[in-house]
Design a protein around this motif. Structure first.
Motif, PDB file in Angstrom:
ATOM      1  N   GLU A 154       0.819  -1.212   0.000  1.00  0.00           N
ATOM      2  CA  GLU A 154       0.000   0.000   0.000  1.00  0.00           C
ATOM      3  C   GLU A 154       0.853   1.262   0.000  1.00  0.00           C
ATOM      4  OE1 GLU A 154      -2.867  -0.485   3.164  1.00  0.00           O
ATOM      5  OE2 GLU A 154      -4.108  -1.826   1.908  1.00  0.00           O
ATOM      6  N   THR A 156       3.326   1.761  -1.774  1.00  0.00           N
ATOM      7  CA  THR A 156       3.685   2.026  -3.177  1.00  0.00           C
ATOM      8  C   THR A 156       2.459   2.410  -3.993  1.00  0.00           C
ATOM      9  OG1 THR A 156       3.352  -0.234  -3.963  1.00  0.00           O
ATOM     10  CG2 THR A 156       5.523   0.295  -3.042  1.00  0.00           C
ATOM     11  N   GLY A 157       1.291   2.512  -3.347  1.00  0.00           N
ATOM     12  CA  GLY A 157       0.059   2.808  -4.066  1.00  0.00           C
ATOM     13  C   GLY A 157      -0.641   1.564  -4.582  1.00  0.00           C
ATOM     14  N   LYS A 159      -2.193  -2.635  -4.149  1.00  0.00           N
ATOM     15  CA  LYS A 159      -3.174  -3.406  -3.383  1.00  0.00           C
ATOM     16  C   LYS A 159      -2.710  -4.852  -3.287  1.00  0.00           C
ATOM     17  CE  LYS A 159      -6.263  -0.176  -2.858  1.00  0.00           C
ATOM     18  NZ  LYS A 159      -6.336   0.500  -1.590  1.00  0.00           N
ATOM     19  N   GLY A 180       3.260   4.639  -9.110  1.00  0.00           N
ATOM     20  CA  GLY A 180       3.415   4.825  -7.672  1.00  0.00           C
ATOM     21  C   GLY A 180       2.171   5.429  -7.065  1.00  0.00           C
ATOM     22  N   PRO A 181       2.243   5.785  -5.761  1.00  0.00           N
ATOM     23  CA  PRO A 181       1.060   6.340  -5.079  1.00  0.00           C
ATOM     24  C   PRO A 181       0.699   7.711  -5.599  1.00  0.00           C
ATOM     25  CG  PRO A 181       2.965   6.361  -3.611  1.00  0.00           C
ATOM     26  CD  PRO A 181       3.389   5.690  -4.892  1.00  0.00           C
ATOM     27  N   SER A 182      -0.582   7.995  -5.557  1.00  0.00           N
ATOM     28  CA  SER A 182      -1.032   9.320  -5.991  1.00  0.00           C
ATOM     29  C   SER A 182      -0.730  10.329  -4.883  1.00  0.00           C
ATOM     30  CB  SER A 182      -2.528   9.294  -6.303  1.00  0.00           C
ATOM     31  OG  SER A 182      -3.256   9.000  -5.126  1.00  0.00           O
ATOM     32  N   ASP A 184      -2.528  12.500  -3.491  1.00  0.00           N
ATOM     33  CA  ASP A 184      -3.603  12.711  -2.522  1.00  0.00           C
ATOM     34  C   ASP A 184      -3.906  11.472  -1.697  1.00  0.00           C
ATOM     35  OD1 ASP A 184      -4.712  11.269  -4.560  1.00  0.00           O
ATOM     36  OD2 ASP A 184      -6.375  12.637  -4.943  1.00  0.00           O
ATOM     37  N   GLY A 185      -3.035  10.449  -1.743  1.00  0.00           N
ATOM     38  CA  GLY A 185      -3.214   9.349  -0.836  1.00  0.00           C
ATOM     39  C   GLY A 185      -3.434   8.066  -1.469  1.00  0.00           C
TER      40      GLY A 185
END
Length: 185
Positions: A154, A156-157, A159, A180-182, A184-185
């Motif tokens: 998580e 790394t963005g 699931k 990668g992760p956005s 805004d979360g």
């Protein structure tokens, strides 16, 4: 090293079943060695949290997964359809650790006979699936090592989903976006 320690732990457990007198000096020594192996395994996990093997750094995910498969205590069937270009480092590290932990769990807890590992990039997502034919029943909610893997993925963005019906093996599906992760979360 993790896979080798697990293999040694399994060998020791088998040898302990051959001891006829559980109060003998041999049984006590084997229990002592078993405790030492368990402690070494836990120490290794603590050290490994911040580092990863040279083969991953130098060769990338494909060679690193092949190396894990060769060293696994359980036979591994690999289906790797990865691009020639390197993937982002944090995704390679996450995929490597998920695979390593799943192989360890398959040998140590699931008593699996075979593990299948598939990895491919599709629609800008690294898709990794690790499936074993073991006893099943893995539950991230029971405080297992799976929680740490979920956190790593998580971060790394991505699931991570676990399917593990009792008696039917365990399947871990990971989806890691290449971007990668956005923000805004």
């Amino acid at each position: 090293m993790q896979q080798r320690l697990v293999a040694l732990q399994l060998d020791l457990r088998l040898a302990e079943t051959l001891v006829t007198d559980p109060s003998s000096e041999l049984a006590e020594q084997m229990a002592h060695v078993g405790k030492g192996l368990d402690d070494a395994f836990q120490d290794l996990l603590q050290v490994a949290r911040g580092i990863h093997p040279a083969i991953l750094s130098k060769g990338g995910l494909g060679p690193a997964l092949r190396s894990l498969a060769r060293r696994s205590a359980v036979p591994v069937a690999l289906d790797l359809r990865l691009p020639a270009a390197r993937l982002p480092e944090q995704l390679e590290v996450a995929a490597y650790y998920v695979t390593s932990e799943c192989l360890t769990n398959a040998a140590k807890h699931a008593h699996a006979r075979v593990v299948e590992v598939t990895a491919q990039v599709r629609d800008d997502v690294l898709e990794l699936t690790v499936r074993d034919d073991g006893v099943g029943g893995a539950d991230p909610g029971r405080g297992s090592g799976l929680i740490g893997l979920i956190d790593r993925v998580e971060a790394t963005g991505g699931k991570l989903a676990v399917g593990s019906p009792p008696g039917e093996g365990t399947t871990v599906d990971v989806r890691l976006p290449l971007a990668g992760p956005s923000p805004d979360g």
